[in-house]
Design a protein around this motif. Structure first.
Motif, PDB file in Angstrom:
ATOM      1  N   VAL A 143      61.833 -10.984  55.684  1.00 52.05           N
ATOM      2  CA  VAL A 143      62.175  -9.865  54.811  1.00 52.05           C
ATOM      3  C   VAL A 143      61.653  -8.579  55.442  1.00 52.05           C
ATOM      4  CG1 VAL A 143      61.960  -8.875  52.500  1.00 52.05           C
ATOM      5  CG2 VAL A 143      62.075 -11.368  52.784  1.00 52.05           C
ATOM      6  N   LEU A 144      62.567  -7.682  55.781  1.00 53.81           N
ATOM      7  CA  LEU A 144      62.227  -6.399  56.394  1.00 53.81           C
ATOM      8  C   LEU A 144      62.289  -5.316  55.329  1.00 53.81           C
ATOM      9  CD1 LEU A 144      64.515  -6.794  59.534  1.00 53.81           C
ATOM     10  CD2 LEU A 144      62.127  -7.465  59.313  1.00 53.81           C
ATOM     11  N   ILE A 145      61.252  -4.518  55.244  1.00 58.68           N
ATOM     12  CA  ILE A 145      61.144  -3.515  54.187  1.00 58.68           C
ATOM     13  C   ILE A 145      61.511  -2.131  54.707  1.00 58.68           C
ATOM     14  CG2 ILE A 145      59.610  -2.424  52.512  1.00 58.68           C
ATOM     15  CD1 ILE A 145      60.236  -5.340  51.921  1.00 58.68           C
ATOM     16  N   GLY A 146      62.348  -1.439  53.941  1.00 59.48           N
ATOM     17  CA  GLY A 146      62.680  -0.048  54.211  1.00 59.48           C
ATOM     18  C   GLY A 146      62.525   0.758  52.934  1.00 59.48           C
ATOM     19  N   THR A 147      62.841   2.015  53.003  1.00 59.41           N
ATOM     20  CA  THR A 147      62.766   2.855  51.809  1.00 59.41           C
ATOM     21  C   THR A 147      63.794   3.975  51.919  1.00 59.41           C
ATOM     22  OG1 THR A 147      61.252   4.079  50.335  1.00 59.41           O
ATOM     23  CG2 THR A 147      61.017   4.449  52.704  1.00 59.41           C
ATOM     24  N   ILE A 148      64.007   4.676  50.832  1.00 60.53           N
ATOM     25  CA  ILE A 148      64.985   5.764  50.834  1.00 60.53           C
ATOM     26  C   ILE A 148      64.459   6.943  51.646  1.00 60.53           C
ATOM     27  CG2 ILE A 148      66.012   5.060  48.647  1.00 60.53           C
ATOM     28  CD1 ILE A 148      64.324   7.150  47.234  1.00 60.53           C
ATOM     29  N   GLY A 149      65.370   7.800  52.103  1.00 60.13           N
ATOM     30  CA  GLY A 149      65.033   8.903  52.990  1.00 60.13           C
ATOM     31  C   GLY A 149      63.897   9.813  52.531  1.00 60.13           C
ATOM     32  N   PRO A 150      63.922  10.300  51.273  1.00 55.91           N
ATOM     33  CA  PRO A 150      62.870  11.221  50.839  1.00 55.91           C
ATOM     34  C   PRO A 150      61.470  10.627  50.912  1.00 55.91           C
ATOM     35  CG  PRO A 150      64.736  11.311  49.338  1.00 55.91           C
ATOM     36  CD  PRO A 150      64.996  10.169  50.271  1.00 55.91           C
ATOM     37  N   ASN A 151      61.359   9.306  50.815  1.00 54.65           N
ATOM     38  CA  ASN A 151      60.030   8.676  50.834  1.00 54.65           C
ATOM     39  C   ASN A 151      59.412   8.641  52.219  1.00 54.65           C
ATOM     40  OD1 ASN A 151      60.183   8.202  48.106  1.00 54.65           O
ATOM     41  ND2 ASN A 151      60.679   6.024  48.279  1.00 54.65           N
ATOM     42  N   ILE A 152      60.257   8.661  53.257  1.00 53.93           N
ATOM     43  CA  ILE A 152      59.745   8.514  54.612  1.00 53.93           C
ATOM     44  C   ILE A 152      58.796   9.657  54.974  1.00 53.93           C
ATOM     45  CG2 ILE A 152      60.407   8.428  57.052  1.00 53.93           C
ATOM     46  CD1 ILE A 152      62.943   6.996  56.242  1.00 53.93           C
ATOM     47  N   ARG A 153      59.105  10.845  54.478  1.00 48.49           N
ATOM     48  CA  ARG A 153      58.241  12.003  54.780  1.00 48.49           C
ATOM     49  C   ARG A 153      56.902  11.928  54.056  1.00 48.49           C
ATOM     50  NH1 ARG A 153      63.342  14.370  53.907  1.00 48.49           N
ATOM     51  NH2 ARG A 153      62.719  14.967  51.776  1.00 48.49           N
ATOM     52  N   LYS A 154      56.792  11.047  53.073  1.00 48.70           N
ATOM     53  CA  LYS A 154      55.567  10.944  52.276  1.00 48.70           C
ATOM     54  C   LYS A 154      54.691   9.763  52.687  1.00 48.70           C
ATOM     55  CE  LYS A 154      58.239  12.658  48.309  1.00 48.70           C
ATOM     56  NZ  LYS A 154      58.708  12.325  46.937  1.00 48.70           N
ATOM     57  N   LEU A 155      55.070   9.066  53.735  1.00 49.93           N
ATOM     58  CA  LEU A 155      54.307   7.883  54.137  1.00 49.93           C
ATOM     59  C   LEU A 155      52.887   8.240  54.560  1.00 49.93           C
ATOM     60  CD1 LEU A 155      57.009   5.970  56.228  1.00 49.93           C
ATOM     61  CD2 LEU A 155      56.275   5.505  53.881  1.00 49.93           C
ATOM     62  N   VAL A 156      51.940   7.451  54.098  1.00 44.51           N
ATOM     63  CA  VAL A 156      50.521   7.651  54.417  1.00 44.51           C
ATOM     64  C   VAL A 156      50.059   6.485  55.284  1.00 44.51           C
ATOM     65  CG1 VAL A 156      48.192   7.879  53.495  1.00 44.51           C
ATOM     66  CG2 VAL A 156      50.135   8.858  52.243  1.00 44.51           C
ATOM     67  N   PRO A 157      49.515   6.759  56.474  1.00 46.15           N
ATOM     68  CA  PRO A 157      49.029   5.682  57.336  1.00 46.15           C
ATOM     69  C   PRO A 157      48.006   4.799  56.622  1.00 46.15           C
ATOM     70  CG  PRO A 157      49.085   7.763  58.526  1.00 46.15           C
ATOM     71  CD  PRO A 157      49.347   8.087  57.086  1.00 46.15           C
ATOM     72  N   ASN A 158      48.078   3.508  56.914  1.00 43.89           N
ATOM     73  CA  ASN A 158      47.190   2.480  56.356  1.00 43.89           C
ATOM     74  C   ASN A 158      47.452   2.162  54.890  1.00 43.89           C
ATOM     75  OD1 ASN A 158      45.793   2.312  58.840  1.00 43.89           O
ATOM     76  ND2 ASN A 158      44.467   4.023  58.259  1.00 43.89           N
ATOM     77  N   THR A 159      48.134   3.067  54.184  1.00 40.80           N
ATOM     78  CA  THR A 159      48.477   2.792  52.786  1.00 40.80           C
ATOM     79  C   THR A 159      49.875   2.213  52.694  1.00 40.80           C
ATOM     80  OG1 THR A 159      47.065   4.588  51.987  1.00 40.80           O
ATOM     81  CG2 THR A 159      48.782   3.800  50.490  1.00 40.80           C
ATOM     82  N   HIS A 160      50.790   2.795  53.457  1.00 33.89           N
ATOM     83  CA  HIS A 160      52.172   2.341  53.462  1.00 33.89           C
ATOM     84  C   HIS A 160      52.490   1.647  54.785  1.00 33.89           C
ATOM     85  CE1 HIS A 160      52.334   6.002  50.717  1.00 33.89           C
ATOM     86  NE2 HIS A 160      52.650   4.988  49.930  1.00 33.89           N
ATOM     87  N   LEU A 161      53.623   0.989  54.832  1.00 32.80           N
ATOM     88  CA  LEU A 161      54.069   0.391  56.086  1.00 32.80           C
ATOM     89  C   LEU A 161      54.299   1.488  57.126  1.00 32.80           C
ATOM     90  CD1 LEU A 161      56.671  -2.311  54.930  1.00 32.80           C
ATOM     91  CD2 LEU A 161      54.232  -2.599  55.392  1.00 32.80           C
ATOM     92  N   ASP A 162      54.126   1.123  58.377  1.00 33.62           N
ATOM     93  CA  ASP A 162      54.290   2.082  59.470  1.00 33.62           C
ATOM     94  C   ASP A 162      55.727   2.609  59.497  1.00 33.62           C
ATOM     95  OD1 ASP A 162      54.595   3.270  62.114  1.00 33.62           O
ATOM     96  OD2 ASP A 162      52.667   2.339  62.560  1.00 33.62           O
ATOM     97  N   ALA A 163      55.857   3.910  59.747  1.00 31.28           N
ATOM     98  CA  ALA A 163      57.169   4.556  59.721  1.00 31.28           C
ATOM     99  C   ALA A 163      58.127   3.952  60.743  1.00 31.28           C
ATOM    100  CB  ALA A 163      57.015   6.057  59.978  1.00 31.28           C
TER     101      ALA A 163
END
Length: 377
Positions: free
Chosen positions: A170-190
């Motif tokens: 299972v590969l995880i992605g997210t919608i476009g607006p969320n990518i700019r809000k990614l936080v290292p170590n909290t979210h999956l790597d961009a």
């Protein structure tokens, strides 16, 4: 003209940006009218039969495909339920999900009892939320299949649901607006998020443009060669898909090539520097900005692909096709001298050498592109 030549607003000509003009390696298939055949075509029946037989050996068995289909169907049904009825105890909203990878494309290899599915979250892809998603999926699957025992294994791109005889990645992605809000170590790597989104674009493109049976056969043959010949290991699944499509479908008559001609054309192109610096190569049809797919490889890897192909092409030209496609012999033909009849084939040598002050970049450049599938190439 007033101001003299080259002294207008654009300034001196030396200040103008240089334009990169890629070269196009020689391709006899596209130049057949300029180079008409002077001898009858060689009888290729033996080579063609060997390719067909090798493809059958590399294709996943119907039993394995049935196991994977049953597994992926359970996961898909569970995801459908979570889309319609999101869990109330966790902020988990699924935007969409789609099968990707070799099973969906129809290029599944023998021994690879796994499938890939991309899940796009509307929620932020926090690592703990991804772990909750895995647990919810297992719970939902057991509702309809109580006897199903699945183990969860976390990966950098998401997680795997491992059964007794097959697994689903299972590969995880997210919608476009969320990518700019990614936080290292909290979210999956961009980079893994982007790779999941790219995997969806890749499978859509493949279904629309590369569904020809000869393309799928050539994909399997090339994947097998990346496992047997060290010089080809840098070829990612996506590069192989595009290369196979180009060799089969890109012709002057728009008639697909037979698999034997496409295979030989593939080695000729790689030998001519199709994936070397400055080459036009293949532009990624799923990315903007005119990106050439082979640029994900390091210069050393590009050189290895070229000189390995040159050696294999010489072996193939002198009747050693069984050694090239893996019916006989081993991978030593690319590193040691081999003899075919009265012809001695000496492996090509590297042309690229790093300069003393060049920073080593390692061999992990294609990592992001390979996230789309956990299958062994």
């Amino acid at each position: 003209m007033r101001g003299g030549r080259g002294r207008g607003r654009m300034g001196h000509r030396n200040n103008l940006s240089r334009v990169f003009v890629p070269h196009i390696p020689f391709d006899v298939v596209l130049c057949e009218q300029a180079f008409p055949r002077v001898k009858p075509a060689v009888n290729d029946d033996g080579f063609t039969q060997a390719l067909v037989q090798r493809n059958q050996e590399l294709t996943a068995t119907s039993q394995d495909q049935t196991l994977v289909l049953a597994h992926i169907t359970k996961v898909t049904n569970a995801l459908d339920t979570l889309v319609v009825s999101p869990p109330t105890d966790v902020d988990l909203i699924i935007e969409e999900h789609r099968q990707v990878g070799s099973f969906k494309k129809g290029t599944m290899m023998v021994g690879n009892v796994s499938a890939d599915i991309a899940v796009i979250l509307k929620s932020m892809p926090a690592k703990d939320l991804v772990a909750k998603l895995a647990e919810k999926l297992v719970e939902q699957i057991k509702v309809t299949n109580p006897e199903c025992n699945l183990q969860i294994e976390t990966t950098n791109a998401g997680f795997q649901l491992i059964g007794t005889e097959s697994k689903v990645n299972v590969l995880i992605g997210t919608i476009g607006p969320n990518i700019r809000k990614l936080v290292p170590n909290t979210h999956l790597d961009a980079k893994y998020i982007h790779a999941t989104l790219a995997a969806i674009r890749h499978v859509r493109w493949f279904e629309e443009h590369a569904s020809h049976s000869s393309v799928k056969v050539l994909v399997r043959l090339l994947k097998d060669m990346t496992k047997r010949f060290e010089g080809f290991t840098a070829l990612t699944p996506w590069i192989i898909d595009l290369l196979a499509h180009h060799c089969v479908m890109t012709t002057t008559s728009r008639t697909p090539l037979a698999v034997n001609d496409a295979f030989r054309r593939c080695l000729r192109l790689l030998s001519a520097g199709f994936f070397l610096p400055g080459s036009a190569g293949i532009v990624d049809p799923c990315e903007s900005g005119h990106v050439r797919v082979h640029t994900v490889m390091t210069l050393d890897q590009q050189d290895k692909v070229c000189y390995t192909a040159q050696t294999l092409l010489r072996v193939l030209s002198h009747g050693g096709y069984k050694n090239v496609i893996g019916v006989e012999g081993d991978a030593s033909i690319t590193t040691h001298v081999s003899v075919y009849g009265d012809v001695v084939v000496t492996p090509s040598e590297r042309a690229y050498e790093k300069s003393k002050d060049e920073t080593a970049v390692g061999n992990n450049a294609p990592e992001a592109m390979e996230v789309e599938s956990t299958e062994s190439k």
